[in-house]
Design an enzyme around this catalytic site. Structure first.
Site, PDB file in Angstrom:
ATOM      1  N   SER A   1     -16.100  10.886  12.223  1.00 38.59           N
ATOM      2  CA  SER A   1     -16.595   9.895  11.573  1.00 38.59           C
ATOM      3  C   SER A   1     -17.907   9.545  12.049  1.00 38.59           C
ATOM      4  CB  SER A   1     -15.582   8.766  11.679  1.00 38.59           C
ATOM      5  OG  SER A   1     -16.175   7.482  11.159  1.00 38.59           O
TER       6      SER A   1
ATOM      7  N   TYR B   1     -10.093   2.692  16.746  1.00 33.17           N
ATOM      8  CA  TYR B   1     -10.872   3.721  15.791  1.00 33.17           C
ATOM      9  C   TYR B   1     -11.931   4.289  16.103  1.00 33.17           C
ATOM     10  CZ  TYR B   1     -12.003   5.967  11.189  1.00 33.17           C
ATOM     11  OH  TYR B   1     -12.283   7.147  10.271  1.00 33.17           O
TER      12      TYR B   1
END
Ligand code: NAD
Length: 260
Positions: free
Chosen positions: A142, A155
């Site tokens: 990401s 995350y």
């Protein structure tokens, strides 16, 4: 057909980015395993791909469960053949400021993102190394593999961690012709993102439109979401790349949100 005859396992492939990657791989001639914790959704996705003439296998796999991963990979090898490509993609999001984050939620996030990447990578190497044929591992990282955001401690931690795993695999896998790379998308409108828009709005006391404009897309060069197709195109490129010149890398697909 850039992946003719290849066997690819995509985790978290019943929805969103994984589904689009699996679909693109099938279009490029690969036999695809849709591995997902939701077997119903995986079966529906595989049936859809088969309708278009592809070979697709749905497998129930919780990527954080060692036995489920090892059994799933054995089933793929038996049914479709030894895999050539692994896309370690399954993931979820959890929104909380650190002071409110429970240890349980922290561990759950790291289990899916990091244990899942490790377990699927290990299962892949155990099948592929003995063949000497090589292969490609692609992690869905990401922009959060590089950048931090409010409310996303586990995350962001996990996505940073994937870069390390990818680089170790690039080194260890080299003599087995296994390449390893990370795709780092910006925000893509999948169920994972749709769910967090109202959650972030509540936590940050903003309207949902402002979460999109002032938080999610603020740092992009053009205020645009990254699309499923953008990410799938990079996943095909990385899977089909013909040599080990491209290994240990990450490709950021984010409308310029992060430039490296
Ligand atoms: P999504 O919710 O559309 O799809 C995720 C899939 O993973 C679902 O089918 C779900 O059932 C499956 N899954 C969840 N837990 C699992 C588990 N334990 N084992 C196996 N499968 C499991 O989400 P998405 O946006 O397509 O996300 C896919 C990946 O892309 C994730 O790793 C996510 O972090 C990453 N990512 C997403 C974005 C984005 O903006 N959507 C951006 C960057 C990275």
């Amino acid at each position: 057909m850039r992946m003719n005859g290849k066997v690819a396992i995509v985790t978290g492939a019943a929805s969103g980015i994984g589904l689009e990657i699996a679909t693109a791989y099938a279009r490029e001639g690969a036999k695809v395993c849709i591995a997902d914790i939701s077997i119903d959704a995986a079966q529906a996705a595989a049936a859809q791909l088969e309708k278009s003439g592809a070979t697709a296998l749905a497998i129930a796999m919780d990527v954080s469960n060692e036995q489920a991963v090892d059994d799933g990979f054995a089933q793929v090898a038996k049914t479709l053949g030894i895999p050539d490509v692994l896309v370690s993609n399954a993931g979820i999001q959890h929104i909380d400021p650190i002071e409110n984050l429970s240890l349980e939620n922290w561990r759950h996030m790291l289990a899916i993102h990091l244990d899942g990447a490790f377990l699927t990578t290990r299962a892949f190497t155990r099948l592929v190394y003995p063949t000497g044929r090589g292969g490609a591992v692609i992690y869905t990282g990401s922009v959060h593999s590089y950048e931090a955001s409010l409310l996303k401690a586990p995350y962001v931690t996990a996505k940073h961690g994937l870069l390390g795993l990818c680089r170790v695999l690039a080194k260890e896998g080299a003599k087995h012709k296994v390449r390893s790379n990370v795709i780092c998308p910006g925000f893509v409108r999948t169920p994972l993102v749709e769910k967090q828009i109202p959650e972030q709005a509540k936590e940050l006391n903003l309207s949902e439109e402002d979460v999109i404009r002032k938080v999610m897309l603020k740092e992009t060069v053009d205020g645009e979401f990254t699309t499923l197709q953008d990410v799938a195109e990079v996943a095909v490129f990385l899977a089909a790349f013909p040599s080990s010149a491209l290994t240990g890398q990450s490709i950021v697909v984010s409308h310029g949100w992060h430039m490296s």
